[in-house]
Design a protein around this motif. Structure first.
Motif, PDB file in Angstrom:
ATOM      1  N   ALA A  49       0.815  -1.215   0.000  1.00 61.92           N
ATOM      2  CA  ALA A  49       0.000   0.000   0.000  1.00 61.92           C
ATOM      3  C   ALA A  49       0.849   1.266   0.000  1.00 61.92           C
ATOM      4  N   HIS A  50       2.079   1.151   0.489  1.00 61.51           N
ATOM      5  CA  HIS A  50       2.971   2.311   0.559  1.00 61.51           C
ATOM      6  C   HIS A  50       4.102   2.240  -0.461  1.00 61.51           C
ATOM      7  N   GLY A  51       3.930   1.368  -1.459  1.00 59.11           N
ATOM      8  CA  GLY A  51       4.902   1.295  -2.539  1.00 59.11           C
ATOM      9  C   GLY A  51       6.228   0.687  -2.145  1.00 59.11           C
ATOM     10  N   LEU A  52       6.239  -0.110  -1.080  1.00 57.50           N
ATOM     11  CA  LEU A  52       7.467  -0.755  -0.625  1.00 57.50           C
ATOM     12  C   LEU A  52       7.424  -2.230  -0.992  1.00 57.50           C
ATOM     13  N   SER A  53       8.555  -2.784  -1.310  1.00 61.03           N
ATOM     14  CA  SER A  53       8.628  -4.169  -1.755  1.00 61.03           C
ATOM     15  C   SER A  53       8.600  -5.140  -0.576  1.00 61.03           C
ATOM     16  N   ALA A  54       7.631  -6.033  -0.592  1.00 65.14           N
ATOM     17  CA  ALA A  54       7.558  -7.075   0.433  1.00 65.14           C
ATOM     18  C   ALA A  54       8.582  -8.172   0.163  1.00 65.14           C
ATOM     19  N   GLY A  55       9.068  -8.248  -1.064  1.00 61.27           N
ATOM     20  CA  GLY A  55      10.035  -9.275  -1.426  1.00 61.27           C
ATOM     21  C   GLY A  55      11.480  -8.845  -1.237  1.00 61.27           C
ATOM     22  N   ASP A  56      11.697  -7.617  -0.784  1.00 58.42           N
ATOM     23  CA  ASP A  56      13.052  -7.094  -0.621  1.00 58.42           C
ATOM     24  C   ASP A  56      13.199  -6.537   0.793  1.00 58.42           C
ATOM     25  N   PRO A  57      13.290  -7.414   1.785  1.00 64.04           N
ATOM     26  CA  PRO A  57      13.299  -6.949   3.182  1.00 64.04           C
ATOM     27  C   PRO A  57      14.659  -6.428   3.646  1.00 64.04           C
ATOM     28  N   VAL A  58      15.140  -5.353   3.018  1.00 65.02           N
ATOM     29  CA  VAL A  58      16.428  -4.794   3.429  1.00 65.02           C
ATOM     30  C   VAL A  58      16.256  -3.497   4.204  1.00 65.02           C
ATOM     31  N   SER A  59      15.049  -3.218   4.624  1.00 64.90           N
ATOM     32  CA  SER A  59      14.833  -1.984   5.355  1.00 64.90           C
ATOM     33  C   SER A  59      13.788  -2.190   6.429  1.00 64.90           C
ATOM     34  N   PHE A  60      13.953  -1.452   7.491  1.00 68.07           N
ATOM     35  CA  PHE A  60      12.969  -1.400   8.559  1.00 68.07           C
ATOM     36  C   PHE A  60      11.864  -0.456   8.095  1.00 68.07           C
ATOM     37  N   ARG A  61      10.610  -0.855   8.279  1.00 69.20           N
ATOM     38  CA  ARG A  61       9.501  -0.020   7.845  1.00 69.20           C
ATOM     39  C   ARG A  61       8.607   0.318   9.023  1.00 69.20           C
ATOM     40  N   LEU A  62       8.142   1.550   9.026  1.00 71.19           N
ATOM     41  CA  LEU A  62       7.195   2.032  10.023  1.00 71.19           C
ATOM     42  C   LEU A  62       6.101   2.777   9.289  1.00 71.19           C
ATOM     43  N   VAL A  63       4.854   2.409   9.539  1.00 75.07           N
ATOM     44  CA  VAL A  63       3.735   3.161   9.000  1.00 75.07           C
ATOM     45  C   VAL A  63       3.208   3.988  10.163  1.00 75.07           C
ATOM     46  N   LEU A  64       3.465   5.289  10.078  1.00 73.95           N
ATOM     47  CA  LEU A  64       3.173   6.235  11.156  1.00 73.95           C
ATOM     48  C   LEU A  64       2.167   7.254  10.647  1.00 73.95           C
ATOM     49  N   GLU A  65       1.013   7.290  11.287  1.00 71.18           N
ATOM     50  CA  GLU A  65      -0.047   8.220  10.896  1.00 71.18           C
ATOM     51  C   GLU A  65      -0.337   8.110   9.399  1.00 71.18           C
ATOM     52  N   GLY A  66      -0.347   6.875   8.890  1.00 70.26           N
ATOM     53  CA  GLY A  66      -0.673   6.621   7.498  1.00 70.26           C
ATOM     54  C   GLY A  66       0.451   6.863   6.505  1.00 70.26           C
ATOM     55  N   ARG A  67       1.633   7.222   6.972  1.00 69.25           N
ATOM     56  CA  ARG A  67       2.774   7.497   6.090  1.00 69.25           C
ATOM     57  C   ARG A  67       3.901   6.504   6.390  1.00 69.25           C
ATOM     58  N   ALA A  68       4.528   5.983   5.339  1.00 74.65           N
ATOM     59  CA  ALA A  68       5.604   5.004   5.517  1.00 74.65           C
ATOM     60  C   ALA A  68       6.943   5.698   5.719  1.00 74.65           C
TER      61      ALA A  68
END
Length: 135
Positions: A49-68
Motif C-alpha cells: 500500500a505504501h509502494g514498498l517491496s515485500a520481497g526485498d526486506p532490506v529496510s525497517f519499515r514504520l507506517v506512522l499516521e498513514g505514512r511510511a
C-alpha cells in the motif's frame, strides 16, 4: 493502550529483527506501536500500500499516521514514540547525516542473516503480547 496504533513492519524470520521487536515491546509502555511481520498478510499489504517491496526486506519499515518511513528515520520515529530520554536518543541518531547513517544501516540489513542468524519460522508472540501483533 494508545488510541491510535502505528505499525512496525519487521522481518519475522530475522533474529536481529526479533530482538528489535522485543526491545519495542519492552519500551513501548503505552502500546502505541503494533507489529506486523512482512511475511504475514497485514505486513505484506501495508508494504504494498505504501509502494514498498515485500520481497526485498532490506529496510525497517514504520507506517506512522498513514505514512511510511524507512531505515534510520523509522528507527528515530519509534524511539521518539517511546517518550522520555528515548527522544534524546532519537535526536542523537538524527544528528548523524542521513547520508552516513542510512548506508550503514542498509549494510547491516543486507547482511543480517549472516551476522545474526535466521529463524526457520516467524516469531510467535507471548499470549500476553498477542494483541500487539497484526498477524
Amino acid at each position: 493502550m494508545a488510541e491510535r496504533n502505528d505499525v512496525i513492519v519487521f522481518d519475522g524470520v530475522c533474529v536481529l529483527c526479533s530482538r528489535w521487536v522485543d526491545f519495542v515491546l519492552r519500551h513501548d509502555r503505552a502500546g502505541r506501536f503494533r507489529l506486523a511481520a512482512m511475511q504475514g498478510t497485514h505486513g505484506r499489504m501495508l508494504l504494498q500500500a505504501h509502494g514498498l517491496s515485500a520481497g526485498d526486506p532490506v529496510s525497517f519499515r514504520l507506517v506512522l499516521e498513514g505514512r511510511a518511513h524507512t531505515d534510520t528515520d523509522a528507527i528515530a520515529h519509534v524511539l521518539r514514540g517511546f517518550g522520555g530520554l528515548w527522544r534524546v536518543a532519537a535526536s542523537l541518531l538524527e544528528a548523524i547525516p542521513r547520508a552516513c547513517r542510512d548506508p550503514a544501516y542498509r549494510w547491516i540489513a543486507r547482511h543480517r542473516y549472516r551476522l545474526f542468524g535466521r529463524r526457520a519460522s516467524c516469531r510467535l508472540p507471548a499470549p500476553a503480547q498477542a494483541w500487539r501483533f497484526l498477524d
